[in-house]
Design a protein around this motif. Structure first.
Motif: not given
Length: 83
Positions: A11-16, A21-25, A42-44, A69-78
């Motif tokens: 969240w802090y990385a997102y606000q900054s 970094r947000m994606q990595q965390c 949902v929790n995020w 970055e969010w789309k990559q998280l949702m698509q599981g590209r990691f």
């Protein structure tokens, strides 16, 4: 690092404006919790909203969820390695 701390750091990385970094965390947070991926997402979002409210910061879910970055998280590209 505990799940809650990773989400806070994300969240802090997102606000900054550091969405990488947000994606990595958030990726790391998946490794340290037994809850499902869906429950994590949902929790995020709930956590980001709550933290933003507590700190008096704006939280734009549209901008977040449409970021690359969010789309990559949702698509599981990691890769998640469970040690």
């Amino acid at each position: 690092m505990p799940y809650t701390l990773l989400v806070w750091d994300a969240w802090y990385a997102y606000q900054s404006g550091d969405l990488k970094r947000m994606q990595q965390c958030l990726q790391e947070s998946l490794k340290v919790t037994p809850i499902s991926r869906t429950e994590c997402v949902v929790n995020w979002l709930e956590s980001f909203g709550k933290l933003s409210e507590e700190k008096g910061q704006p939280f734009d879910t549209y901008t977040l969820t449409n970021s690359q970055e969010w789309k990559q998280l949702m698509q599981g590209r990691f890769t998640i390695s469970h040690a």
